[in-house]
Motif scaffolding. Structure first.
Motif, PDB file in Angstrom:
ATOM      1  N   TRP A  49      14.857  -1.265  -3.787  1.00  0.00           N
ATOM      2  CA  TRP A  49      14.027  -0.523  -4.740  1.00  0.00           C
ATOM      3  C   TRP A  49      12.612  -1.087  -4.872  1.00  0.00           C
ATOM      4  N   PHE A  50      12.413  -2.322  -4.485  1.00  0.00           N
ATOM      5  CA  PHE A  50      11.174  -3.050  -4.811  1.00  0.00           C
ATOM      6  C   PHE A  50       9.910  -2.340  -4.340  1.00  0.00           C
ATOM      7  N   TRP A  51       8.853  -2.487  -5.138  1.00  0.00           N
ATOM      8  CA  TRP A  51       7.480  -2.125  -4.798  1.00  0.00           C
ATOM      9  C   TRP A  51       7.261  -0.632  -4.585  1.00  0.00           C
TER      10      TRP A  51
ATOM     11  N   GLN B 102      -1.121  -0.185  -0.663  1.00  0.00           N
ATOM     12  CA  GLN B 102      -0.996  -1.627  -0.858  1.00  0.00           C
ATOM     13  C   GLN B 102       0.002  -2.230   0.126  1.00  0.00           C
ATOM     14  N   ARG B 103       1.137  -1.573   0.322  1.00  0.00           N
ATOM     15  CA  ARG B 103       2.137  -2.098   1.265  1.00  0.00           C
ATOM     16  C   ARG B 103       1.595  -2.128   2.691  1.00  0.00           C
ATOM     17  N   GLU B 104       0.691  -1.189   3.037  1.00  0.00           N
ATOM     18  CA  GLU B 104       0.132  -1.146   4.382  1.00  0.00           C
ATOM     19  C   GLU B 104      -0.845  -2.280   4.635  1.00  0.00           C
ATOM     20  N   THR B 105      -1.456  -2.823   3.595  1.00  0.00           N
ATOM     21  CA  THR B 105      -2.477  -3.861   3.791  1.00  0.00           C
ATOM     22  C   THR B 105      -2.049  -5.257   3.351  1.00  0.00           C
ATOM     23  N   THR B 106      -1.107  -5.335   2.427  1.00  0.00           N
ATOM     24  CA  THR B 106      -0.727  -6.637   1.875  1.00  0.00           C
ATOM     25  C   THR B 106       0.781  -6.736   1.776  1.00  0.00           C
ATOM     26  N   PRO B 107       1.382  -7.729   2.423  1.00  0.00           N
ATOM     27  CA  PRO B 107       2.833  -7.877   2.295  1.00  0.00           C
ATOM     28  C   PRO B 107       3.218  -8.154   0.843  1.00  0.00           C
ATOM     29  N   PRO B 108       4.337  -7.598   0.392  1.00  0.00           N
ATOM     30  CA  PRO B 108       4.797  -7.927  -0.965  1.00  0.00           C
ATOM     31  C   PRO B 108       4.991  -9.427  -1.127  1.00  0.00           C
ATOM     32  N   PRO B 109       4.744  -9.952  -2.323  1.00  0.00           N
ATOM     33  CA  PRO B 109       4.841 -11.407  -2.513  1.00  0.00           C
ATOM     34  C   PRO B 109       6.259 -11.958  -2.405  1.00  0.00           C
ATOM     35  N   TYR B 110       7.272 -11.107  -2.551  1.00  0.00           N
ATOM     36  CA  TYR B 110       8.658 -11.548  -2.360  1.00  0.00           C
ATOM     37  C   TYR B 110       9.524 -10.367  -2.001  1.00  0.00           C
TER      38      TYR B 110
END
Length: 196
Positions: free
Chosen positions: A104-106, A188-196
């Protein structure tokens, strides 16, 4: 690219009325060019939670659980069609969501509540807000709330009467809010990996 939206519904009751709202939402989002799909907890038929998807060794989860995990991971956003049972959440929908976590995250989620009474499932919607946030979703501020569900959407799935008119008036803002957060999260997901 069309937004991939999963619409979750959780009643197991014989004469369930909220399915009309869930099916109407699929059509309403499709009319906005989203790729919307209904996930009906009763049709999926997961057992009462014993092991979460992540607790199975890779490749050993039951096929139904594996398939649903793939759909959740591939979705851009979620809509939870939340009926109110005794001031609380539907057990079928809660059981389905609890089988997953990181999947479910992000991603954004929106809540469309309903009930037979005039409060339109507002208490269930409030309960779901905290649950979905805890499960890693961003819950949008716009909600849909349909009271008198049996009279607001007829057997043909069309909004009718005052309740149906309120639904059709409220839907564009609800959908716009979800679309904005869907685009923001996808970018955001396309440019920055989720922090966890």
């Amino acid at each position: 690219m069309a937004d991939r939206i999963l619409i979750f519904y959780g009643s197991y009751r014989r004469d369930r009325q909220g399915i009309r709202l869930a099916e109407w939402l699929v059509r309403a989002f499709a009319a906005r060019r989203a790729a919307a799909e209904l996930i009906d907890a009763q049709a999926v038929g997961l057992p009462m939670l014993d092991r979460m998807y992540k607790e199975y060794p890779a490749g050993e989860a039951p096929p139904t659980l594996e398939a649903l995990a793939g759909k959740i991971k591939g979705a851009d956003a979620f809509v939870f069609v939340a009926g109110e049972y005794n001031w609380g959440v539907q057990p079928g929908l809660k059981n389905l969501t609890d089988h997953f976590l990181e999947e479910w995250f992000w991603r954004p989620a929106a809540i469309a509540s309903y009930s037979a009474g005039r409060l339109a499932g507002a208490r269930a919607g409030l309960a779901w807000h905290g649950t979905l946030s805890e499960m890693g979703m961003v819950v949008v501020s716009s909600t849909l709330a349909v009271g008198g569900i049996g009279q607001a959407i007829n057997a043909d799935g069309e909004p009718v009467g005052d309740g149906g008119a309120a639904l059709t008036r409220s839907f564009p803002r609800f959908a716009d809010d979800l679309a904005w957060w869907t685009q923001a999260a996808r970018s955001q997901r396309e440019t920055t990996p989720p922090p966890y």
